[in-house]
Design a protein around this motif. Structure first.
Motif, mmCIF file in Angstrom:
data_model
loop_
_atom_site.group_PDB
_atom_site.id
_atom_site.type_symbol
_atom_site.label_atom_id
_atom_site.label_comp_id
_atom_site.label_asym_id
_atom_site.label_seq_id
_atom_site.Cartn_x
_atom_site.Cartn_y
_atom_site.Cartn_z
ATOM 1 N N GLY A 152 0.784 -1.226 0.000
ATOM 2 C CA GLY A 152 0.000 0.000 0.000
ATOM 3 C C GLY A 152 0.816 1.276 0.000
ATOM 4 N N ASP A 153 2.132 1.162 -0.054
ATOM 5 C CA ASP A 153 2.955 2.363 0.003
ATOM 6 C C ASP A 153 3.031 3.068 -1.347
ATOM 7 N N VAL A 154 3.542 4.281 -1.324
ATOM 8 C CA VAL A 154 3.811 5.099 -2.501
ATOM 9 C C VAL A 154 5.321 5.277 -2.541
ATOM 10 N N HIS A 155 5.915 5.119 -3.722
ATOM 11 C CA HIS A 155 7.370 5.240 -3.815
ATOM 12 C C HIS A 155 7.750 6.518 -4.552
ATOM 13 N N ILE A 156 8.481 7.383 -3.864
ATOM 14 C CA ILE A 156 9.110 8.557 -4.468
ATOM 15 C C ILE A 156 10.516 8.637 -3.882
ATOM 16 N N PRO A 157 11.555 8.408 -4.683
ATOM 17 C CA PRO A 157 12.925 8.465 -4.154
ATOM 18 C C PRO A 157 13.228 9.812 -3.490
ATOM 19 N N LEU A 158 14.084 9.791 -2.483
ATOM 20 C CA LEU A 158 14.419 10.988 -1.717
ATOM 21 C C LEU A 158 14.794 12.156 -2.619
ATOM 22 N N ASP A 159 15.583 11.922 -3.649
ATOM 23 C CA ASP A 159 16.035 13.033 -4.489
ATOM 24 C C ASP A 159 14.929 13.623 -5.366
ATOM 25 N N GLN A 160 13.735 13.019 -5.353
ATOM 26 C CA GLN A 160 12.606 13.536 -6.134
ATOM 27 C C GLN A 160 11.457 14.035 -5.254
ATOM 28 N N VAL A 161 11.564 13.842 -3.950
ATOM 29 C CA VAL A 161 10.407 14.056 -3.073
ATOM 30 C C VAL A 161 9.940 15.514 -3.053
ATOM 31 N N VAL A 162 10.853 16.471 -3.088
ATOM 32 C CA VAL A 162 10.433 17.876 -3.057
ATOM 33 C C VAL A 162 9.746 18.257 -4.363
ATOM 34 N N GLU A 163 10.339 17.904 -5.501
ATOM 35 C CA GLU A 163 9.733 18.277 -6.782
ATOM 36 C C GLU A 163 8.419 17.545 -7.037
ATOM 37 N N ARG A 164 8.216 16.387 -6.410
ATOM 38 C CA ARG A 164 6.989 15.612 -6.618
ATOM 39 C C ARG A 164 6.000 15.732 -5.459
ATOM 40 N N ARG A 165 6.215 16.702 -4.564
ATOM 41 C CA ARG A 165 5.352 16.840 -3.382
ATOM 42 C C ARG A 165 3.899 17.089 -3.743
ATOM 43 N N GLY A 166 3.635 17.600 -4.952
ATOM 44 C CA GLY A 166 2.265 17.817 -5.396
ATOM 45 C C GLY A 166 1.474 16.528 -5.547
ATOM 46 N N GLU A 167 2.166 15.376 -5.597
ATOM 47 C CA GLU A 167 1.499 14.073 -5.690
ATOM 48 C C GLU A 167 0.990 13.604 -4.330
ATOM 49 N N LEU A 168 1.375 14.313 -3.273
ATOM 50 C CA LEU A 168 1.004 13.922 -1.906
ATOM 51 C C LEU A 168 -0.161 14.780 -1.424
#
Length: 108
Positions: free
Chosen positions: A46-62
């Motif tokens: 049930g988890d969502v995977h976003i690598p650490l180096d992408q987490v800030v730029e992809r924060r809109g997915e959260l």
């Protein structure tokens, strides 16, 4: 500068929440910030995977209206992800899984 206190959850506490019916993707988002090769070895359903180096730029997915429980291998990168998201202005509640996937596996 005042040190902020990061919210944490133990593997046992997370297992208890899941056992009680609180599944990832419902009341909270379970975010794995490890690299893809690590995720292939083991992950939490049930988890969502976003690598650490992408987490800030992809924060809109959260979804900031849900608690975000973040994990990695041992808890260091997930803490960095939370700090980076806070610095980038992410406003949702965030919790670090103490000990990461290693603690999760050991608690099985």
């Amino acid at each position: 500068m005042q040190e902020s206190t990061m919210n944490t959850i133990t593997a046992a506490e997370l297992r208890a929440r899941i056992a009680g019916g609180e599944l990832p993707g419902q009341e909270y988002t379970l975010l794995d910030v490890r690299e893809p090769h690590e995720v292939e070895l083991e992950s939490i359903d049930g988890d969502v995977h976003i690598p650490l180096d992408q987490v800030v730029e992809r924060r809109g997915e959260l979804d900031p209206s849900r608690e975000l429980i973040v994990y990695c291998a041992g808890g260091i990168r997930s803490a960095r992800a939370i700090e980076a998201l806070e610095a980038a202005g992410y406003g949702g509640p965030m919790t670090n899984l103490e000990g990461g996937i290693k603690a999760w596996s050991a608690s099985a």
